[in-house]
Design a protein around this motif. Structure first.
Motif, mmCIF file in Angstrom:
data_model
loop_
_atom_site.group_PDB
_atom_site.id
_atom_site.type_symbol
_atom_site.label_atom_id
_atom_site.label_comp_id
_atom_site.label_asym_id
_atom_site.label_seq_id
_atom_site.Cartn_x
_atom_site.Cartn_y
_atom_site.Cartn_z
ATOM 1 N N LEU A 63 0.561 -0.983 -0.145
ATOM 2 C CA LEU A 63 -0.212 -0.102 -0.056
ATOM 3 C C LEU A 63 0.876 1.094 0.059
ATOM 4 O O LEU A 63 0.530 2.500 0.057
ATOM 5 C CB LEU A 63 -1.358 0.201 1.514
ATOM 6 C CG LEU A 63 -1.745 -1.207 1.148
ATOM 7 C CD1 LEU A 63 -3.192 -1.248 2.547
ATOM 8 C CD2 LEU A 63 -2.735 -1.089 0.228
ATOM 9 N N VAL A 95 -6.191 0.309 -1.515
ATOM 10 C CA VAL A 95 -6.631 -0.812 -0.748
ATOM 11 C C VAL A 95 -7.795 -1.576 -2.252
ATOM 12 O O VAL A 95 -7.432 -2.995 -2.066
ATOM 13 C CB VAL A 95 -7.716 -0.689 0.477
ATOM 14 C CG1 VAL A 95 -8.258 -1.865 0.810
ATOM 15 C CG2 VAL A 95 -6.909 -0.532 1.066
ATOM 16 N N ALA A 103 -12.853 -5.294 -2.162
ATOM 17 C CA ALA A 103 -11.955 -3.540 -1.270
ATOM 18 C C ALA A 103 -12.942 -3.653 0.340
ATOM 19 O O ALA A 103 -12.208 -3.962 1.487
ATOM 20 C CB ALA A 103 -11.944 -2.696 -1.323
ATOM 21 N N ALA A 114 -7.545 -1.882 6.297
ATOM 22 C CA ALA A 114 -6.277 -2.091 5.860
ATOM 23 C C ALA A 114 -5.877 -0.546 5.736
ATOM 24 O O ALA A 114 -4.028 -1.027 6.022
ATOM 25 C CB ALA A 114 -6.840 -2.072 4.049
ATOM 26 N N LEU A 115 -5.900 0.694 5.368
ATOM 27 C CA LEU A 115 -4.882 1.858 5.838
ATOM 28 C C LEU A 115 -4.168 1.855 7.191
ATOM 29 O O LEU A 115 -3.574 2.171 6.901
ATOM 30 C CB LEU A 115 -6.136 2.695 5.297
ATOM 31 C CG LEU A 115 -6.307 2.502 3.662
ATOM 32 C CD1 LEU A 115 -7.330 4.089 3.405
ATOM 33 C CD2 LEU A 115 -4.713 3.180 2.486
ATOM 34 N N ASN A 130 -11.402 -4.880 3.950
ATOM 35 C CA ASN A 130 -11.365 -4.173 5.123
ATOM 36 C C ASN A 130 -12.427 -4.947 6.556
ATOM 37 O O ASN A 130 -12.147 -4.536 7.532
ATOM 38 C CB ASN A 130 -11.615 -2.398 4.700
ATOM 39 C CG ASN A 130 -11.006 -1.825 3.757
ATOM 40 O OD1 ASN A 130 -9.924 -2.257 5.181
ATOM 41 N ND2 ASN A 130 -10.747 -1.645 3.513
#
Length: 503
Positions: free
Chosen positions: A119, A124, A135, A150-151, A139
């Motif tokens: 990333l 994502v 996505a 994820a972020l 998540n």
């Protein structure tokens, strides 16, 4: 129905967990949480009845009283019993095993890719597409199994990498920001302050800046300080490595250990030793500066620097047969190896033969692979140990030994070549389990490989012929069962006890 937990002597079976046979003895697990050793994270969880909170073994909080402790196998079981996750060690951040999380494989792959910088330059949705999902689903699964999307994991990974570089290198904060994967210096500064309530300069204090260019993709040569706690038996490590070095792969000289590395983005070399000021440092030469975190992590693993040697020595010295050895060799550390492939090949090739004979076998392997490598133009440069695919392709040219052992090698190398090197301890454990199902691979091989590849602190090496011979000489045990019992009294530090017994 939930199975019964592992309980301390005299404790009522009031809290459910896994069958006692699947967990170490209570005293061994309690010693592990008292040492706060991260290598036990994920192996079991500590549920504290007085607070209603559960933790990972390495939690920094004060060790609870034994009477208030229950050990469970997974975080899911702790939750089922009504325990809340600790807000100091965040046990939910450790993905569950496939036994309790049907999406563990997906989340594990996602986390491994994020750790590898997926990333840093991607999105994502792109990560989700690579994993064959959406996505939104990715998540959701990450949040359910780890408590964060994820972020957030990417942000935490960048911050951890940056903090490690601030603490252990002389890189400028600008170089660190981009090497760690941040999109800008401003983002780096804001993130570090949000997470640590300190500026990057405050975190590193008076560390010097480096003028070297270290953007990803750029070769780099630098020195990283390796911090550790407790004593360090450097001489013992160098003796161990020195007896097993392979020409062109690693060497011991002038009080240091040098080894070739295969890193995510390119090749590298590490020379680990004490500098003129008494500080342990890793002098690194890397094809790609972005591999710096991986190279530092490998150097730390090779010298077992994350172990709490004071806690381990204190525990082992209580055993009369180890007291003298611990006093003579304080800070004994498990000698690591960069890859599982190398650990398994060393184990199989030295099985039932001397260290020197196994070393000669592996020297042929290295020479055979290097002779066939047109890119190996620098004869003095240390190269990484051959990959499983390289060892398999050249097997007829270097292996000398019984047909049964050759077949075991072929099966093992084929599996390793297909699976690839695991990215973490869980991946290594899963792959070792698959290797253990192969014909010709026994418990000793698996135990030795676990000790060297991931620094497992509590493997059973009672099947080691040299250990048994030593135990007989000292009058400590006369057969394998006796040695197993003897080493069992040192749990959860059987690997370190074996290291002392090897001498």
């Amino acid at each position: 129905m939930v199975p019964t937990a592992a309980l301390a002597p005299g404790q009522p079976a009031a809290v459910a967990a896994t069958p006692a046979g699947t967990l170490p003895p209570f005293d061994a697990m309690y010693a592990a949480i008292d040492a706060r050793d991260t290598r036990f994270d994920g192996a079991f969880y500590t549920a504290v009845t007085s607070t209603g909170i559960y933790c990972r073994p390495s939690c920094p909080a004060p060790t609870p009283q034994a009477k208030n402790v229950r050990f469970v196998r997974t975080a899911a079981q702790a939750q089922q019993l009504g325990f809340r996750p600790c807000l100091r060690c965040f046990p939910e951040a450790l993905p569950g095993t496939a036994g309790w999380d049907p999406h563990a494989t997906l989340t594990g792959q996602a986390l491994a890719l994020i750790e590898d910088g997926e990333l840093d330059g991607g999105t994502v949705p792109q990560l989700a597409q690579r994993l064959g999902t959406s996505a939104r689903t990715l998540n959701r699964l990450l949040t359910e199994s780890t408590g964060a999307p994820a972020l957030a994991h990417a942000r935490a990974h960048r911050a951890r990498t940056a903090f490690r570089l601030l603490a252990s290198t002389d890189l400028s904060t600008t170089d660190i920001a981009f090497t760690a994967g941040f999109g800008s210096v401003r983002q780096f500064n804001e993130t570090m302050y949000q997470l640590f309530a300190r500026t990057p300069g405050d975190l590193r204090a008076a560390a010097r800046r480096s003028p070297r260019p270290t953007a990803p993709g750029t070769p780099v040569s630098l020195s990283a300080r390796l911090r550790y706690g407790g004593a360090l038996d450097l001489d013992g490590l160098l003796r161990w490595f020195g007896a097993r070095t392979l020409p062109g792969v690693d060497r011991v000289d002038a009080g240091s250990y040098s080894v070739g590395l295969r890193l995510p983005r390119g090749a590298g070399q590490a020379r680990i030793g004490v500098d003129s000021t008494g500080q342990l440092r890793a002098h690194l030469v890397l094809d790609d500066a972005a591999d710096l975190p991986a190279a530092v992590a490998t150097a730390r693993h090779l010298f077992d620097l994350d172990a709490d040697s004071a806690a381990i020595d204190s525990s082992l010295s209580r055993h009369e047969w180890l007291t003298e050895s611990v006093a003579h060799r304080p800070g004994a550390r498990l000698p690591g190896e960069p890859t599982l492939t190398e650990s398994l090949l060393r184990a199989i090739c030295t099985q039932q033969v001397s260290v020197a004979a196994g070393r000669a076998q592996l020297t042929r392997l290295v020479q055979t692979v290097r002779d066939g490598d047109a890119t190996a133009t620098e004869p003095t440069r240390l190269l990484a140990f051959p990959s499983a695919a390289e060892a398999l392709a050249t097997l007829p040219g270097w292996f000398r030994g019984p047909g049964a052992r050759r077949q075991a090698l072929e099966r093992t190398l084929a599996l390793l070549a297909e699976a690839g090197e695991p990215a973490d301890r869980d991946g290594t454990a899963a792959l070792l389990e698959r290797v253990g199902a192969l014909k010709g691979v026994g418990p000793w091989t698996l135990a030795y490989a676990a000790l060297r590849s991931v620094g497992d602190p509590d493997v059973d090496l009672s099947g080691d012929a040299a250990l048994l011979s030593r135990a007989r000489t000292l009058g400590l045990a006369q057969d394998r069962r006796g040695l197993e019992t003897l080493l069992g009294t040192t749990r959860p530090w059987r690997s370190y006890a074996a290291l002392h017994l090897w001498g």
